[in-house]
Design a protein around this motif. Structure first.
Motif, PDB file in Angstrom:
ATOM      1  N   LEU A 132       0.827  -1.206   0.000  1.00 49.45           N
ATOM      2  CA  LEU A 132       0.000   0.000   0.000  1.00 49.45           C
ATOM      3  C   LEU A 132       0.860   1.256   0.000  1.00 49.45           C
ATOM      4  CD1 LEU A 132      -2.771   1.368   0.219  1.00 49.45           C
ATOM      5  CD2 LEU A 132      -2.608   1.112   2.706  1.00 49.45           C
ATOM      6  N   GLN A 133       1.925   1.232   0.816  1.00 46.27           N
ATOM      7  CA  GLN A 133       2.832   2.376   0.875  1.00 46.27           C
ATOM      8  C   GLN A 133       3.494   2.628  -0.477  1.00 46.27           C
ATOM      9  OE1 GLN A 133       6.004   1.877   3.711  1.00 46.27           O
ATOM     10  NE2 GLN A 133       7.210   3.553   2.868  1.00 46.27           N
ATOM     11  N   MET A 134       3.933   1.571  -1.132  1.00 51.60           N
ATOM     12  CA  MET A 134       4.592   1.714  -2.425  1.00 51.60           C
ATOM     13  C   MET A 134       3.628   2.237  -3.486  1.00 51.60           C
ATOM     14  SD  MET A 134       6.785  -1.818  -2.302  1.00 51.60           S
ATOM     15  CE  MET A 134       7.273  -1.694  -4.028  1.00 51.60           C
ATOM     16  N   VAL A 135       2.385   1.751  -3.467  1.00 48.93           N
ATOM     17  CA  VAL A 135       1.390   2.219  -4.437  1.00 48.93           C
ATOM     18  C   VAL A 135       1.100   3.706  -4.228  1.00 48.93           C
ATOM     19  CG1 VAL A 135      -1.020   2.015  -5.150  1.00 48.93           C
ATOM     20  CG2 VAL A 135       0.355  -0.047  -4.781  1.00 48.93           C
ATOM     21  N   MET A 136       0.965   4.112  -2.966  1.00 46.15           N
ATOM     22  CA  MET A 136       0.681   5.518  -2.665  1.00 46.15           C
ATOM     23  C   MET A 136       1.831   6.420  -3.120  1.00 46.15           C
ATOM     24  SD  MET A 136      -1.043   5.108   1.125  1.00 46.15           S
ATOM     25  CE  MET A 136      -1.109   6.883   1.380  1.00 46.15           C
ATOM     26  N   LEU A 137       3.057   5.984  -2.896  1.00 43.39           N
ATOM     27  CA  LEU A 137       4.208   6.772  -3.330  1.00 43.39           C
ATOM     28  C   LEU A 137       4.300   6.821  -4.847  1.00 43.39           C
ATOM     29  CD1 LEU A 137       6.980   5.726  -0.775  1.00 43.39           C
ATOM     30  CD2 LEU A 137       6.006   8.009  -1.081  1.00 43.39           C
ATOM     31  N   ALA A 138       3.978   5.703  -5.496  1.00 43.56           N
ATOM     32  CA  ALA A 138       4.010   5.672  -6.959  1.00 43.56           C
ATOM     33  C   ALA A 138       2.972   6.621  -7.542  1.00 43.56           C
ATOM     34  CB  ALA A 138       3.772   4.240  -7.449  1.00 43.56           C
TER      35      ALA A 138
END
Length: 215
Positions: A132-138
């Motif tokens: 989830l964190q990676m998707v939000m940053l992307a």
């Protein structure tokens, strides 16, 4: 009496690696007291001690059987040392004690139920949070790249999360590969030892620390 503290760097299902490590520690003059994030030892005379690791799934039925099981272990020469979640640790001062677990299929099924009880759920939760964190940053990187790249912590958070996700995936796949092979070995009447590797958990701790510091 002196004490020694050690960071726990074994996979929860790695009964072979844990037992061998504790036996090596006894040869160095350290006896295990309790487990947790850090394992605590106290000093003793250098001696050869046998350790055994067993598992009880965290259920009401299993809890009722623990006391009886420990009494039986005591009669067989195995003294209860401590427990860590579903894992229980025993030791014996006899050079060739009676094995605690004699049915390979029962051992494999018990370990698998224990792993599903907490460890695999925790791994899934961590993986979900990192993903989830990676998707939000992307998404932020696509919509506002200059603002995201301005702060180095954002990139550190992304890469540390990616590394942690890969490590959790590696650990989970490694367990299921062992479980599959262990089932095949159990059908043939033998119990498959675990790998006894510490470096995957060391990497896991490093990546987890990096992910925490990047917030």
């Amino acid at each position: 009496m002196q004490h020694w503290y050690e960071l726990f760097l074994f996979s929860c299902h790695d009964h072979t690696g844990i037992s061998r490590h504790l036996e090596k520690m006894a040869l160095k003059g350290w006896l295990l007291d309790r487990t947790g994030f850090f394992w605590t030892y106290h000093s003793c005379e250098l001696q050869s001690i046998r350790y055994a690791v067993t598992y009880f799934p965290d259920t009401e039925e299993a809890s009722k059987k623990e006391a009886l099981f420990r009494d039986l272990c005591q009669e067989a020469g195995w003294a209860f040392v401590t427990k860590h979640k579903e894992m229980q640790i025993f030791r014996s001062f006899h050079p060739d004690p009676i094995p605690l677990d004699t049915e390979p299929m029962v051992q494999v099924e018990t370990i698998h139920r224990s792993m599903k009880g907490s460890h695999l759920k925790n791994q899934a939760a961590i993986s979900g949070l990192m993903l989830l964190q990676m998707v939000m940053l992307a998404v932020r990187l696509v919509s506002d790249p200059l603002n995201v790249l301005k702060f180095g912590g954002n990139l550190l958070s992304f890469f540390s999360g990616a590394l942690l996700l890969l490590e959790v995936g590696f650990e989970t796949v490694s367990y299921f590969r062992w479980h599959k092979k262990a089932l095949q070995a159990a059908e043939e009447g033998s119990f498959l030892p675990t790998a006894g590797r510490r470096w995957p958990m060391a990497l896991y701790m490093i990546f987890l620390l990096l992910a925490a510091l990047s917030y």
